[in-house]
Design a protein around this motif. Structure first.
Motif, PDB file in Angstrom:
ATOM      1  N   CYS A  26      43.864  25.626  34.652  1.00 12.93           N
ATOM      2  CA  CYS A  26      44.005  27.076  34.637  1.00 12.93           C
ATOM      3  C   CYS A  26      43.126  27.697  35.728  1.00 12.93           C
ATOM      4  O   CYS A  26      41.979  27.293  35.930  1.00 12.93           O
ATOM      5  CB  CYS A  26      43.597  27.605  33.262  1.00 12.93           C
ATOM      6  SG  CYS A  26      43.728  29.394  33.108  1.00 12.93           S
TER       7      CYS A  26
ATOM      8  N   ASP B  75      41.983  30.680  35.760  1.00 12.49           N
ATOM      9  CA  ASP B  75      40.977  31.534  35.150  1.00 12.49           C
ATOM     10  C   ASP B  75      39.917  30.680  34.474  1.00 12.49           C
ATOM     11  O   ASP B  75      40.182  29.570  33.986  1.00 12.49           O
ATOM     12  CB  ASP B  75      41.607  32.464  34.108  1.00 12.49           C
ATOM     13  CG  ASP B  75      42.495  33.519  34.736  1.00 12.49           C
ATOM     14  OD1 ASP B  75      42.348  33.754  35.958  1.00 12.49           O
ATOM     15  OD2 ASP B  75      43.317  34.114  34.026  1.00 12.49           O
ATOM     16  N   SER B  76      38.713  31.220  34.417  1.00 14.28           N
ATOM     17  CA  SER B  76      37.615  30.549  33.736  1.00 14.28           C
ATOM     18  C   SER B  76      37.877  30.550  32.232  1.00 14.28           C
ATOM     19  O   SER B  76      38.255  31.572  31.655  1.00 14.28           O
ATOM     20  CB  SER B  76      36.303  31.282  34.046  1.00 14.28           C
ATOM     21  OG  SER B  76      35.294  30.900  33.156  1.00 14.28           O
TER      22      SER B  76
ATOM     23  N   GLU C  24      33.296  39.754  36.350  1.00 15.11           N
ATOM     24  CA  GLU C  24      34.470  39.059  35.813  1.00 15.11           C
ATOM     25  C   GLU C  24      35.102  39.885  34.706  1.00 15.11           C
ATOM     26  O   GLU C  24      34.428  40.518  33.903  1.00 15.11           O
ATOM     27  CB  GLU C  24      34.121  37.656  35.322  1.00 15.11           C
ATOM     28  CG  GLU C  24      33.080  37.567  34.243  1.00 15.11           C
ATOM     29  CD  GLU C  24      32.851  36.130  33.799  1.00 15.11           C
ATOM     30  OE1 GLU C  24      33.576  35.234  34.284  1.00 15.11           O
ATOM     31  OE2 GLU C  24      31.963  35.907  32.971  1.00 15.11           O
TER      32      GLU C  24
ATOM     33  N   LYS D 287      36.850  39.829  31.456  1.00 19.66           N
ATOM     34  CA  LYS D 287      36.786  38.801  30.417  1.00 19.66           C
ATOM     35  C   LYS D 287      37.462  39.280  29.139  1.00 19.66           C
ATOM     36  O   LYS D 287      37.351  40.450  28.751  1.00 19.66           O
ATOM     37  CB  LYS D 287      35.314  38.466  30.137  1.00 19.66           C
ATOM     38  CG  LYS D 287      35.075  37.278  29.201  1.00 19.66           C
ATOM     39  CD  LYS D 287      33.595  37.152  28.867  1.00 19.66           C
ATOM     40  CE  LYS D 287      32.731  36.747  30.020  1.00 19.66           C
ATOM     41  NZ  LYS D 287      32.768  35.288  30.262  1.00 19.66           N
TER      42      LYS D 287
ATOM     43  N   THR E 195      38.383  33.874  28.150  1.00 17.82           N
ATOM     44  CA  THR E 195      39.086  33.674  29.416  1.00 17.82           C
ATOM     45  C   THR E 195      38.626  34.771  30.368  1.00 17.82           C
ATOM     46  O   THR E 195      38.502  35.934  29.969  1.00 17.82           O
ATOM     47  CB  THR E 195      40.610  33.745  29.238  1.00 17.82           C
ATOM     48  OG1 THR E 195      40.962  34.998  28.661  1.00 17.82           O
ATOM     49  CG2 THR E 195      41.102  32.621  28.340  1.00 17.82           C
TER      50      THR E 195
ATOM     51  N   ARG F 213      38.376  36.220  34.702  1.00 18.33           N
ATOM     52  CA  ARG F 213      38.820  36.165  36.097  1.00 18.33           C
ATOM     53  C   ARG F 213      37.769  36.849  36.965  1.00 18.33           C
ATOM     54  O   ARG F 213      37.305  37.938  36.653  1.00 18.33           O
ATOM     55  CB  ARG F 213      40.164  36.875  36.254  1.00 18.33           C
ATOM     56  CG  ARG F 213      40.658  36.988  37.676  1.00 18.33           C
ATOM     57  CD  ARG F 213      42.118  37.377  37.713  1.00 18.33           C
ATOM     58  NE  ARG F 213      42.958  36.361  37.091  1.00 18.33           N
ATOM     59  CZ  ARG F 213      44.284  36.442  37.008  1.00 18.33           C
ATOM     60  NH1 ARG F 213      44.907  37.485  37.496  1.00 18.33           N
ATOM     61  NH2 ARG F 213      44.977  35.471  36.433  1.00 18.33           N
ATOM     62  N   ASP F 214      37.397  36.167  38.054  1.00 19.97           N
ATOM     63  CA  ASP F 214      36.415  36.732  38.984  1.00 19.97           C
ATOM     64  C   ASP F 214      37.069  37.896  39.733  1.00 19.97           C
ATOM     65  O   ASP F 214      38.011  37.718  40.495  1.00 19.97           O
ATOM     66  CB  ASP F 214      35.956  35.650  39.966  1.00 19.97           C
ATOM     67  CG  ASP F 214      34.797  36.113  40.844  1.00 19.97           C
ATOM     68  OD1 ASP F 214      34.585  37.334  40.952  1.00 19.97           O
ATOM     69  OD2 ASP F 214      34.109  35.249  41.424  1.00 19.97           O
ATOM     70  N   VAL F 215      36.556  39.107  39.497  1.00 13.02           N
ATOM     71  CA  VAL F 215      37.133  40.298  40.134  1.00 13.02           C
ATOM     72  C   VAL F 215      36.123  40.952  41.081  1.00 13.02           C
ATOM     73  O   VAL F 215      36.244  42.127  41.410  1.00 13.02           O
ATOM     74  CB  VAL F 215      37.597  41.326  39.074  1.00 13.02           C
ATOM     75  CG1 VAL F 215      38.768  40.787  38.281  1.00 13.02           C
ATOM     76  CG2 VAL F 215      36.445  41.726  38.152  1.00 13.02           C
TER      77      VAL F 215
END
Length: 581
Positions: free
Chosen positions: A33, A35-36, A111, A113, A131, A133-135
């Motif tokens: 995935c 995403d983290s 991120e 989250k 979950t 995502r680096d934004v």
């Protein structure tokens, strides 16, 4: 040994043989995935992280498992934030937020989250799955664009759009407090002549120094550069009998000559002043009254300040005459529609045209829309003008596209005020039906000012136009005062990069940064990119390198009549090539 010992305990089999195929697929999906993903037990102890987590945070699985998520804390989020987080999670509800965390190397990152409680068959929370995502880059770009879209590129002052919004807020507060507000509009006299003699660099340096002097005497948040040579500012609760004197103090700071490029430049400034609520009840009218006063100051030779007086309204009789002539010209179909080609910058071919209204006045010659469109707006003629342009343009393009393998798209401009017309969607539907022009080939361009500010909320009209299949584009993107949430809220498919930005790409690194940020944001939102005002080969090259899809400008093709457009399409000129690059 057991398989997948680094994975969450609830996914681990109780035996040492390989896990079932379904579990193995699930584990592979988590690992691959983008995403983290982080899973903790009910006490917040980390039992699993995926490869994206390692890549984004810099912490390996072995450094992470058995610890709590606090290893990522940056100290930038408040205790109240985490208290709310745990209260919501322990109540079994999903928690969503943007976190500012810290990577292993100490670098801060943001991120987006989502944390979801996982429960067993008895409804008891056993784990939490996060979950993220680096934004960081997206937020940095949005922040840069947000800041720069509110401020003038050259001086750093508020731009016109920001000033309009500011004025509405200040007046609203003044109404509540029963205070007065004065607006001052000031223009440099003979600025065009100064630029012609000394060059644009000297003119720009002059404007920057004027802004700096002004900032020393006025609240910076109440200042703006509203035109190429003009400034504006607000004065809160001035005394009516001394407002002219108070306005003169900032103006006097400009009386000392300006040292620019080894040249000492003495200048004169004309200013107009209007007072709320004495002269007008809303900010739009207040600006108009200040503009009338400033016009009178210039007519008096310049270098003076003029307070608005009621008799100045009588001087608008010339405008009233022109407005009556415009009404007659519209009724007699004496207005022309020209078409400026828009090119695909990747394949170097003409793909669309923008419809532009022109008025060849019998006494004054070809009049700029900047002159007669405001008159049409004030006199309520915009709905008729919209129908007129839409009818002519759709009819002309239907004929031109007949039999063409690749039909041209058509763009039509709508002003802010036209969205207040409840009949706009029906008007456009009738035009499309009457002319047979496919709605999928029509783009309605909306000035960015229409999407911000308290007076205009065109959401309903834009949604209704979009439902017809009409594409929606934002004009003057990149410099206008535009709320970013409007881009997500509205059914917009395209944005047009402001011609002021494009025009400065040859000489201004800051303009490049703003344009690059605008293009990056548009791409991230999935919007088509169109650059307007292209005038040099270098501008085309820069736009192509940045991935701008389409462009228009005098370098590529000037506006032309429908007859000339048909001939142009049959010629070899409707493609641009290496000779422009």
């Amino acid at each position: 040994m057991k398989w997948f010992s680094l994975y969450p305990s609830f996914l681990q089999p109780a035996r040492s043989e390989p896990p079932p195929a379904q579990t193995q697929i699930l584990l592979c999906a988590l690992e691959q995935c983008v995403d983290s993903v982080m899973i903790t037990d009910a006490n917040g102890i980390i039992t699993y992280v995926n490869a994206a987590f390692e890549r984004i945070t810099g912490f390996s699985k072995r450094e992470t498992l058995g610890r709590t998520a606090s290893l990522l804390r940056s100290g930038r989020m408040s205790a109240a934030f985490y208290a709310q987080l745990w209260a919501q999670l322990r109540a079994g509800r999903v928690f969503k937020a943007i976190f500012i965390n810290r990577r292993k190397n100490g670098e801060l990152y943001s991120e987006e989250k989502t944390i979801t409680p996982l429960t067993d068959e008895n409804g008891q929370i056993t784990h939490y799955i996060s979950t993220a995502r680096d934004v960081t880059e997206r937020l940095r770009t949005q922040d840069q664009l947000h800041r720069l879209s509110h401020f003038d590129l050259l001086t750093g002052l508020n731009n016109r759009g920001a000033f309009l919004s500011l004025g509405e807020r200040v007046l609203e507060r003044a109404r509540l407090d029963n205070h007065r507000v004065a607006v001052v509009l000031a223009d440099v006299d003979h600025f065009g002549q100064l630029n012609a003699i000394h060059g644009q660099n000297v003119g720009d340096a002059l404007l920057v120094e004027m802004a700096e002097r002004l900032s020393r005497l006025c609240q910076s948040e109440h200042l703006a550069r509203t035109s190429g040579r003009g400034f504006a500012w607000l004065m809160t609760d001035p005394a009516p009998d001394t407002v002219l004197t108070q306005a003169m103090r900032p103006l006097q700071s400009w009386q000392t000559p300006f040292p620019c490029d080894n040249v000492s430049l003495p200048i004169t400034v004309s200013a107009g002043i209007a007072l709320f609520p004495d002269d007008a009840e809303n900010f739009f009218d207040l600006l108009h009254k200040a503009q009338l006063a400033k016009r009178l100051a210039k007519q008096g030779g310049g270098g003076i300040s003029q307070r608005y007086q009621p008799e100045l309204g009588l001087r608008e009789s010339g405008d009233s005459r022109l407005c009556a002539e415009l009404r007659t010209a519209l009724g007699n179909a004496e207005l022309s529609v020209f078409y400026q080609p828009i090119f695909d910058l990747t394949w170097n071919r003409l793909v669309s045209v923008e419809a532009l209204l022109r008025w060849d006045h019998p006494q004054h010659g070809m009049l700029s829309p900047a002159i007669f469109l405001p008159l049409a707006q004030r006199s309520g003629l915009m709905p008729q003008l919209n129908r007129y342009v839409s009818d002519i343009a759709c009819t002309a393009l239907s004929r031109i596209n007949d039999g063409r393998e690749r039909p041209l798209r058509l763009s039509i401009n709508l002003s802010v005020g036209q969205f207040a017309d409840p009949g706009l969607p029906d008007t456009m539907r009738q035009v499309l039906t009457r002319t047979g022009f496919p709605p999928g080939l029509l783009t309605v361009e909306v000035d960015s000012a229409a999407l911000s500010g308290p007076q205009a909320r065109p959401d309903g009209a834009l949604t209704a136009l979009g439902a017809l299949g009409i594409e929606l584009a934002i004009d003057d993107f990149g410099l206008g005062h535009l709320a970013l949430e409007a881009l997500r809220r509205l059914p917009v498919q395209a944005v047009k990069l402001d011609r002021q930005l494009v025009g400065r790409l040859d000489s201004d690194p800051l303009a490049e940064n703003v344009a690059r940020a605008s293009l990056l944001l548009a791409r991230e939102l999935g919007l088509t990119l169109i650059a307007e005002g292209i005038e040099t080969p270098r501008q085309i090259q820069w736009l192509q390198q940045q991935g701008c899809h389409f462009g228009q400008g005098y370098l590529l093709a000037k506006p032309m009549s429908a007859t000339a457009l048909a001939e142009y399409l049959d010629s070899d000129q409707c493609r641009f090539g290496s000779e422009l690059l």
